[in-house]
Design a protein around this motif. Sequence first.
Motif, PDB file in Angstrom:
ATOM      1  N   SER A 116       0.831  -1.207   0.000  1.00 50.45           N
ATOM      2  CA  SER A 116       0.000   0.000   0.000  1.00 50.45           C
ATOM      3  C   SER A 116       0.862   1.253   0.000  1.00 50.45           C
ATOM      4  O   SER A 116       0.544   2.254  -0.653  1.00 50.45           O
ATOM      5  CB  SER A 116      -0.932  -0.003   1.220  1.00 50.45           C
ATOM      6  N   GLN A 117       1.986   1.212   0.720  1.00 54.71           N
ATOM      7  CA  GLN A 117       2.897   2.352   0.724  1.00 54.71           C
ATOM      8  C   GLN A 117       3.489   2.579  -0.663  1.00 54.71           C
ATOM      9  O   GLN A 117       3.602   3.725  -1.125  1.00 54.71           O
ATOM     10  CB  GLN A 117       4.016   2.125   1.744  1.00 54.71           C
ATOM     11  N   MET A 118       3.829   1.503  -1.359  1.00 55.77           N
ATOM     12  CA  MET A 118       4.380   1.645  -2.710  1.00 55.77           C
ATOM     13  C   MET A 118       3.331   2.190  -3.676  1.00 55.77           C
ATOM     14  O   MET A 118       3.665   2.883  -4.631  1.00 55.77           O
ATOM     15  CB  MET A 118       4.893   0.294  -3.198  1.00 55.77           C
ATOM     16  N   ALA A 119       2.041   1.869  -3.402  1.00 55.73           N
ATOM     17  CA  ALA A 119       0.976   2.401  -4.246  1.00 55.73           C
ATOM     18  C   ALA A 119       0.804   3.893  -4.035  1.00 55.73           C
ATOM     19  O   ALA A 119       0.216   4.588  -4.867  1.00 55.73           O
ATOM     20  CB  ALA A 119      -0.333   1.667  -3.966  1.00 55.73           C
ATOM     21  N   GLY A 120       1.307   4.402  -2.874  1.00 60.64           N
ATOM     22  CA  GLY A 120       1.282   5.834  -2.609  1.00 60.64           C
ATOM     23  C   GLY A 120      -0.076   6.399  -2.282  1.00 60.64           C
ATOM     24  O   GLY A 120      -0.284   7.609  -2.311  1.00 60.64           O
TER      25      GLY A 120
END
Length: 208
Positions: A116-120
């Motif tokens: 989810s963090q990589m999805a921003g």
Amino acid sequence: MVRIYLDRLALSPLLVVWALTLFVLTSACSPALNWREVRPAQADGLTALFPCKPDAHERVVPWPGLPAGATMHMLSCQTEAGTWALSYLTLPDVALLSPAMHELTLSMRRNLGAASQMAGSGAPLSEQDLGPISVPGMTPTPQAHGWRFQAQRPDGLGRPLDMDIRTWHFSHGMTVFQASVWRPADAVKAQTSEDVAQAFFNGLQFPR
């Protein structure tokens, strides 16, 4: 793009489960459902039903209580309906079994949070304990549970994609298992026929 995601996930304890699944999810090959019986190697005789031909992988991963790590086996494949995965490892000490079942859930949370963090997007992880589950012939244990997660991951262009993930955690003897189905949330909402995820889970069984 995929290579970057794998490198960033290299520090996660169950990296092989998430990293390989993420790779399959971004693959271009999406055959239709074609169910077949699969007997994974070194899986205590487990029989599984996959709707596509799974690829098999194994890798030594960091694991609590095992300084040298543990060998994680994984089978996974993708169809138009989603990604189907089975991962498992055998432990040397019965005292590690209960913590390992808990670690499977913790690692899933960590990996989904990282995605989810990589999805921003900053969207929070949603999870639901589906309660006790039963695989025919498994070793009875209170830790055998099903979970449903809703999270986001980057799509092939790096944009946030809402995902619905269902997973079962169970054991047989000294081996712990994680069976999971990863599907875009829109596809799950649009499903009007049989729950194909449940069909996958119902196909799991050990010899009696």
